[in-house]
Design an enzyme around this catalytic site. Structure first.
Site, PDB file in Angstrom:
ATOM      1  N   HIS A  33      14.186 -89.582 -65.102  1.00  0.00           N
ATOM      2  CA  HIS A  33      13.057 -89.931 -64.226  1.00  0.00           C
ATOM      3  C   HIS A  33      13.028 -91.420 -63.886  1.00  0.00           C
ATOM      4  O   HIS A  33      12.019 -91.922 -63.385  1.00  0.00           O
ATOM      5  CB  HIS A  33      11.731 -89.521 -64.874  1.00  0.00           C
ATOM      6  CG  HIS A  33      11.531 -88.042 -64.967  1.00  0.00           C
ATOM      7  ND1 HIS A  33      11.553 -87.221 -63.865  1.00  0.00           N
ATOM      8  CD2 HIS A  33      11.311 -87.239 -66.042  1.00  0.00           C
ATOM      9  CE1 HIS A  33      11.349 -85.970 -64.244  1.00  0.00           C
ATOM     10  NE2 HIS A  33      11.203 -85.948 -65.567  1.00  0.00           N
ATOM     11  N   ASP A  67      10.151 -90.238 -76.028  1.00  0.00           N
ATOM     12  CA  ASP A  67       9.599 -90.292 -74.678  1.00  0.00           C
ATOM     13  C   ASP A  67       8.077 -90.472 -74.622  1.00  0.00           C
ATOM     14  O   ASP A  67       7.319 -89.580 -74.998  1.00  0.00           O
ATOM     15  CB  ASP A  67       9.935 -89.005 -73.923  1.00  0.00           C
ATOM     16  CG  ASP A  67      11.419 -88.707 -73.897  1.00  0.00           C
ATOM     17  OD1 ASP A  67      12.061 -88.792 -74.960  1.00  0.00           O
ATOM     18  OD2 ASP A  67      11.943 -88.340 -72.833  1.00  0.00           O
ATOM     19  N   HIS A 106      20.144 -89.172 -73.430  1.00  0.00           N
ATOM     20  CA  HIS A 106      19.074 -88.444 -72.747  1.00  0.00           C
ATOM     21  C   HIS A 106      19.666 -87.184 -72.119  1.00  0.00           C
ATOM     22  O   HIS A 106      20.309 -87.254 -71.067  1.00  0.00           O
ATOM     23  CB  HIS A 106      18.464 -89.360 -71.682  1.00  0.00           C
ATOM     24  CG  HIS A 106      17.118 -88.926 -71.205  1.00  0.00           C
ATOM     25  ND1 HIS A 106      15.968 -89.184 -71.912  1.00  0.00           N
ATOM     26  CD2 HIS A 106      16.729 -88.249 -70.087  1.00  0.00           C
ATOM     27  CE1 HIS A 106      14.926 -88.706 -71.249  1.00  0.00           C
ATOM     28  NE2 HIS A 106      15.367 -88.121 -70.148  1.00  0.00           N
ATOM     29  N   GLU A 136      10.649 -93.410 -70.077  1.00  0.00           N
ATOM     30  CA  GLU A 136      10.943 -92.846 -68.755  1.00  0.00           C
ATOM     31  C   GLU A 136       9.827 -91.970 -68.189  1.00  0.00           C
ATOM     32  O   GLU A 136       9.823 -91.681 -66.999  1.00  0.00           O
ATOM     33  CB  GLU A 136      12.252 -92.056 -68.792  1.00  0.00           C
ATOM     34  CG  GLU A 136      12.201 -90.746 -69.510  1.00  0.00           C
ATOM     35  CD  GLU A 136      12.790 -89.624 -68.670  1.00  0.00           C
ATOM     36  OE1 GLU A 136      13.458 -89.897 -67.665  1.00  0.00           O
ATOM     37  OE2 GLU A 136      12.546 -88.470 -69.025  1.00  0.00           O
ATOM     38  N   HIS A 175      11.538 -83.456 -75.429  1.00  0.00           N
ATOM     39  CA  HIS A 175      10.145 -83.646 -75.828  1.00  0.00           C
ATOM     40  C   HIS A 175       9.713 -82.867 -77.062  1.00  0.00           C
ATOM     41  O   HIS A 175       8.530 -82.887 -77.410  1.00  0.00           O
ATOM     42  CB  HIS A 175       9.187 -83.315 -74.664  1.00  0.00           C
ATOM     43  CG  HIS A 175       9.215 -84.306 -73.557  1.00  0.00           C
ATOM     44  ND1 HIS A 175       8.185 -84.456 -72.637  1.00  0.00           N
ATOM     45  CD2 HIS A 175      10.155 -85.218 -73.192  1.00  0.00           C
ATOM     46  CE1 HIS A 175       8.494 -85.398 -71.759  1.00  0.00           C
ATOM     47  NE2 HIS A 175       9.694 -85.873 -72.087  1.00  0.00           N
TER      48      HIS A 175
END
Length: 266
Positions: free
Chosen positions: A68, A8, A151, A39, A178
């Site tokens: 997102h 990400d 995801h 994203e 993350h």
């Protein structure tokens, strides 16, 4: 065949790390296909066309998305004309623009890249297991080399998906949380797996956001606006996968981090 997947990208800091290190990573590992999750790339929420094109210019062959996807409304103006941009395939079937997978030609071989979103602790979406079954029925007629960006929030859902499709896809790579996990492995039937590839962006924030507001939220439980921590040190999370071109089975997976604690070695 070798695949490079970058986790990400968060805000300007993430874009800077892509500009600095993606060309160097490609020079070091010589991947045939490079996938970047974008994203969070535009101000930490979604992506716009300028940033999408920037990621392609820096060396991405495919840009994947996640929960997102629609947070930056500008995406609706170009997603239909962006063949290398994929959003989760299990978003309300037939009700949203864009595509859930794409095919990249490498010499005589096609590489399929699928984007799916988990359902545990996430916004409602269609069943990713059922959607994957349907997609694979079609994609397997064209190629055995299939990479899945899954995801999702929980490691259990990511692991369940990887085990369910072990041997049917080349790799299941987790994004969204993350934080790079330490579980890169090849499952028994040849699927490479990593619970989370990690993020590319601010190293000294909390999941890429400014620390202060996040800490306050945990202390007082009051609503607060999270802002990307654009200043300070930066990090890049990625992984490199080696595959058998004929069978589509993975033979090796290596997690990669670039940050002050893990300096890049060319």
């Amino acid at each position: 065949m070798r695949i490079l997947f970058v986790g990400d990208v968060v805000g300007n800091a993430g874009q800077e790390m892509i500009a600095t290190y993606l060309p160097q990573l490609k020079q070091k590992y010589h991947p045939q296909v490079t996938i970047v999750n974008g994203e969070n790339a535009t101000r930490g929420r979604g992506i716009d066309q300028i940033v999408y094109k920037h990621l392609l210019q820096q060396g991405a062959d495919v840009v994947s998305m996640g929960n997102h996807t629609w947070d930056n409304p500008a995406i609706e103006n170009f997603i239909q004309d962006a063949p290398r941009l994929i959003r989760p395939a299990n978003f309300s079937a037939g009700q949203v623009p864009g595509q859930g997978f794409t095919l990249v030609k490498v010499n005589t071989i096609e590489v399929a890249v699928i984007n799916l979103q988990g359902r545990v602790f996430m916004n409602p979406s269609d069943d990713p297991f059922a959607v994957a079954e349907d997609l694979l029925t079609r994609i397997k007629k064209r190629t055995k080399v299939i990479i899945v960006d899954f995801h999702a929030e929980t490691t259990s859902e990511k692991e369940a998906f990887a085990w369910c499709f072990d041997g049917q896809v080349s790799a299941v790579l987790g994004t969204h949380t993350h934080v790079q996990t330490n579980d890169a492995r090849i499952l028994p039937d040849g699927t490479a797996f990593l619970s989370d590839v990690g993020m590319t962006g601010p190293y000294d924030g909390i999941l890429g956001m400014q620390r202060g507001n996040v800490i306050k939220r945990f202390i007082n439980q009051m609503p607060t606006r999270f802002e990307v921590a654009e200043d300070g040190r930066k990090t890049l999370g990625a992984c490199v996968i080696e595959l058998n071109d004929t069978t589509g089975k993975a033979t090796k997976i290596k997690a990669v981090q670039i940050n002050p604690d893990h300096p890049f070695i060319s």
